[in-house]
Scaffold this motif. Structure first.
Motif, mmCIF file in Angstrom:
data_model
loop_
_atom_site.group_PDB
_atom_site.id
_atom_site.type_symbol
_atom_site.label_atom_id
_atom_site.label_comp_id
_atom_site.label_asym_id
_atom_site.label_seq_id
_atom_site.Cartn_x
_atom_site.Cartn_y
_atom_site.Cartn_z
ATOM 1 N N VAL A 109 0.828 -1.206 0.000
ATOM 2 C CA VAL A 109 0.000 0.000 0.000
ATOM 3 C C VAL A 109 0.864 1.258 0.000
ATOM 4 C CG1 VAL A 109 -1.620 1.363 1.388
ATOM 5 C CG2 VAL A 109 -2.019 -1.077 1.044
ATOM 6 N N LYS A 110 1.926 1.266 0.793
ATOM 7 C CA LYS A 110 2.795 2.443 0.847
ATOM 8 C C LYS A 110 3.491 2.679 -0.489
ATOM 9 C CE LYS A 110 3.631 2.403 5.815
ATOM 10 N NZ LYS A 110 4.576 2.112 6.920
ATOM 11 N N LEU A 111 3.849 1.609 -1.180
ATOM 12 C CA LEU A 111 4.440 1.768 -2.504
ATOM 13 C C LEU A 111 3.428 2.340 -3.490
ATOM 14 C CD1 LEU A 111 6.506 -1.542 -2.754
ATOM 15 C CD2 LEU A 111 7.377 0.756 -2.359
ATOM 16 N N LEU A 112 2.190 1.859 -3.431
ATOM 17 C CA LEU A 112 1.150 2.361 -4.328
ATOM 18 C C LEU A 112 0.798 3.814 -4.029
ATOM 19 C CD1 LEU A 112 -1.258 -0.729 -4.455
ATOM 20 C CD2 LEU A 112 0.387 0.006 -6.190
ATOM 21 N N VAL A 113 0.804 4.177 -2.747
ATOM 22 C CA VAL A 113 0.477 5.554 -2.364
ATOM 23 C C VAL A 113 1.502 6.534 -2.935
ATOM 24 C CG1 VAL A 113 0.363 7.125 -0.385
ATOM 25 C CG2 VAL A 113 -0.867 4.967 -0.326
ATOM 26 N N ASN A 114 2.750 6.087 -3.087
ATOM 27 C CA ASN A 114 3.752 6.956 -3.703
ATOM 28 C C ASN A 114 3.355 7.336 -5.132
ATOM 29 O OD1 ASN A 114 5.520 7.070 -1.522
ATOM 30 N ND2 ASN A 114 6.497 5.140 -2.082
ATOM 31 N N PHE A 115 2.833 6.384 -5.886
ATOM 32 C CA PHE A 115 2.377 6.675 -7.247
ATOM 33 C C PHE A 115 1.169 7.611 -7.225
ATOM 34 C CE2 PHE A 115 4.574 2.584 -7.695
ATOM 35 C CZ PHE A 115 5.453 2.887 -8.733
ATOM 36 N N VAL A 116 0.296 7.421 -6.248
ATOM 37 C CA VAL A 116 -0.866 8.306 -6.116
ATOM 38 C C VAL A 116 -0.413 9.732 -5.838
ATOM 39 C CG1 VAL A 116 -2.924 8.806 -4.742
ATOM 40 C CG2 VAL A 116 -2.368 6.445 -5.326
ATOM 41 N N GLY A 117 0.536 9.885 -4.922
ATOM 42 C CA GLY A 117 1.041 11.219 -4.613
ATOM 43 C C GLY A 117 1.719 11.865 -5.803
ATOM 44 N N LYS A 118 2.474 11.067 -6.573
ATOM 45 C CA LYS A 118 3.140 11.610 -7.759
ATOM 46 C C LYS A 118 2.129 12.077 -8.797
ATOM 47 C CE LYS A 118 6.646 12.476 -10.431
ATOM 48 N NZ LYS A 118 7.586 13.589 -10.134
ATOM 49 N N LYS A 119 1.071 11.283 -9.001
ATOM 50 C CA LYS A 119 0.027 11.665 -9.964
ATOM 51 C C LYS A 119 -0.695 12.924 -9.500
ATOM 52 C CE LYS A 119 -2.739 11.202 -13.479
ATOM 53 N NZ LYS A 119 -2.261 11.464 -14.862
ATOM 54 N N ALA A 120 -0.992 13.019 -8.214
ATOM 55 C CA ALA A 120 -1.665 14.205 -7.685
ATOM 56 C C ALA A 120 -0.783 15.442 -7.829
ATOM 57 C CB ALA A 120 -2.029 13.981 -6.217
ATOM 58 N N GLN A 121 0.509 15.278 -7.620
ATOM 59 C CA GLN A 121 1.424 16.417 -7.773
ATOM 60 C C GLN A 121 1.478 16.880 -9.216
ATOM 61 O OE1 GLN A 121 5.437 15.542 -6.595
ATOM 62 N NE2 GLN A 121 6.122 17.655 -6.761
ATOM 63 N N THR A 122 1.477 15.938 -10.150
ATOM 64 C CA THR A 122 1.483 16.299 -11.564
ATOM 65 C C THR A 122 0.223 17.075 -11.939
ATOM 66 O OG1 THR A 122 2.801 14.334 -12.092
ATOM 67 C CG2 THR A 122 1.626 15.393 -13.911
ATOM 68 N N LEU A 123 -0.931 16.614 -11.467
ATOM 69 C CA LEU A 123 -2.183 17.315 -11.747
ATOM 70 C C LEU A 123 -2.202 18.700 -11.095
ATOM 71 C CD1 LEU A 123 -4.687 14.354 -11.272
ATOM 72 C CD2 LEU A 123 -4.003 15.414 -13.425
ATOM 73 N N ALA A 124 -1.620 18.814 -9.896
ATOM 74 C CA ALA A 124 -1.573 20.124 -9.242
ATOM 75 C C ALA A 124 -0.710 21.095 -10.027
ATOM 76 C CB ALA A 124 -1.033 19.970 -7.817
ATOM 77 N N ASN A 125 0.406 20.617 -10.565
ATOM 78 C CA ASN A 125 1.278 21.482 -11.370
ATOM 79 C C ASN A 125 0.595 21.933 -12.655
ATOM 80 O OD1 ASN A 125 3.316 21.197 -9.468
ATOM 81 N ND2 ASN A 125 4.250 19.451 -10.520
ATOM 82 N N GLN A 126 -0.336 21.111 -13.138
ATOM 83 C CA GLN A 126 -1.080 21.457 -14.351
ATOM 84 C C GLN A 126 -2.314 22.302 -14.059
ATOM 85 O OE1 GLN A 126 -1.933 17.647 -16.120
ATOM 86 N NE2 GLN A 126 0.208 17.286 -16.728
ATOM 87 N N GLY A 127 -2.567 22.572 -12.786
ATOM 88 C CA GLY A 127 -3.727 23.369 -12.412
ATOM 89 C C GLY A 127 -5.035 22.608 -12.426
ATOM 90 N N LYS A 128 -4.991 21.287 -12.499
ATOM 91 C CA LYS A 128 -6.204 20.467 -12.525
ATOM 92 C C LYS A 128 -6.528 20.028 -11.092
ATOM 93 C CE LYS A 128 -5.092 18.761 -17.156
ATOM 94 N NZ LYS A 128 -4.798 17.554 -17.999
ATOM 95 N N TYR A 129 -7.051 20.944 -10.303
ATOM 96 C CA TYR A 129 -7.208 20.703 -8.878
ATOM 97 C C TYR A 129 -8.365 19.754 -8.567
ATOM 98 C CZ TYR A 129 -4.035 24.659 -8.690
ATOM 99 O OH TYR A 129 -2.960 25.485 -8.874
ATOM 100 N N ARG A 130 -9.411 19.794 -9.353
ATOM 101 C CA ARG A 130 -10.517 18.857 -9.107
ATOM 102 C C ARG A 130 -10.077 17.424 -9.357
ATOM 103 N NH1 ARG A 130 -15.989 21.706 -11.683
ATOM 104 N NH2 ARG A 130 -15.986 23.543 -10.277
ATOM 105 N N GLN A 131 -9.350 17.204 -10.435
ATOM 106 C CA GLN A 131 -8.837 15.866 -10.696
ATOM 107 C C GLN A 131 -7.837 15.451 -9.618
ATOM 108 O OE1 GLN A 131 -7.449 15.296 -14.715
ATOM 109 N NE2 GLN A 131 -8.985 16.673 -15.567
#
Length: 261
Positions: A109-131
């Motif tokens: 789970v902790k390994l998978l959460v790292n990918f989730v955090g990375k994806k969320a950071q990418t969306l935040a940098n793109q300004g896609k806050y709802r996603q």
């Protein structure tokens, strides 16, 4: 209460406790009460929960380390033991393997959460806050499933399922998880030291390491020594602040101003 409804409620409770384990951590403390309400045997639920609580006393997931989860063991072992009319020994025999399995699931789970955090950071940098917000919900869901899946399989297929899973998993996979589990605490502690005033209190860090690694002092003893130093520094800093304040007042009263005669 029908058995099917009890099964659904205990799995739902496991899911909620899994989410709460990375949140307020309140529901997990009340798990024996909920188990007692679901099964109708509050006394046995409290005895089993207290026993597992003593087994896990002093264990903490510090710095990202993965430890046997005795809250999960309480859910699975306590529920099956009460449902089958067996005692504490049965709860331990069922719960301990489930708690050990949680170590491997926690690493995954902790390994998978790292990918989730990375994806969320990418969306935040793109300004896609709802996603980004929608992606962030995946993290708590994963932790909920970490509890709900083992409890669900134990409830549906019996305690032998967990032992069979541990026996089927290949050695290289288990070794890989063990290596990852050994690295996570080191990475977590390094991150904590990065944000803490390590340079300022480096002497205390070295002293704690020597007490633990070379003198083999129990962690409670090291913690009490650290508490003593922290309290001493706190008292001395307050005394210095009071002294400086008093000195400043005295200096201002002695100096006077331009209107003194």
């Amino acid at each position: 209460m029908p058995d099917m409804i009890q099964n659904i409620l205990i799995i739902a409770l496991a899911f909620v406790i899994g989410i709460d384990s990375v949140g307020l951590q309140v529901v997990g403390l009340l798990s024996p009460v909920f188990i007692g309400l679901i099964t109708g045997d509050m006394t046995t639920a409290l005895v089993i929960s207290g026993t597992f609580g003593l087994m896990g006393l002093g264990l903490a997931s510090v710095g990202g380390s993965s430890i046997p989860d005795y809250a999960l063991a309480t859910l699975a072992g306590g529920y099956i033991a009460i449902r089958s009319g067996q005692g504490l020994e049965t709860a331990i025999a069922i719960g301990v393997p489930v708690g050990l399995l949680a170590v491997q699931l926690d690493i995954i789970v902790k390994l998978l959460v790292n990918f989730v955090g990375k994806k969320a950071q990418t969306l935040a940098n793109q300004g896609k806050y709802r996603q980004m917000n929608r992606v962030m919900y995946i993290g708590p869901i994963l932790y909920g499933l970490k509890f709900a899946l083992p409890v669900g399989f134990v409830v549906m297929f019996g305690p032998t399922f967990v032992k069979n899973v541990l026996g089927i998993l290949p050695t290289w996979f288990m070794n890989g998880l063990s290596i990852a589990g050994g690295l996570l605490p080191a990475v977590g502690i390094a991150i904590l030291l990065h944000y803490m005033p390590t340079k300022k209190y480096l002497g205390f860090l070295i002293g704690g390491y020597v007490l633990t690694a070379y003198l083999a002092l129990p962690i409670l003893g090291v913690a009490l020594i650290g508490l003593g130093f922290a309290y001493t520094i706190f008292v001395l800093s307050n005394d210095n602040s009071k002294t400086e304040t008093t000195t400043g007042i005295n200096d201002s009263s002695e100096t006077g101003d331009d209107f003194d005669e």
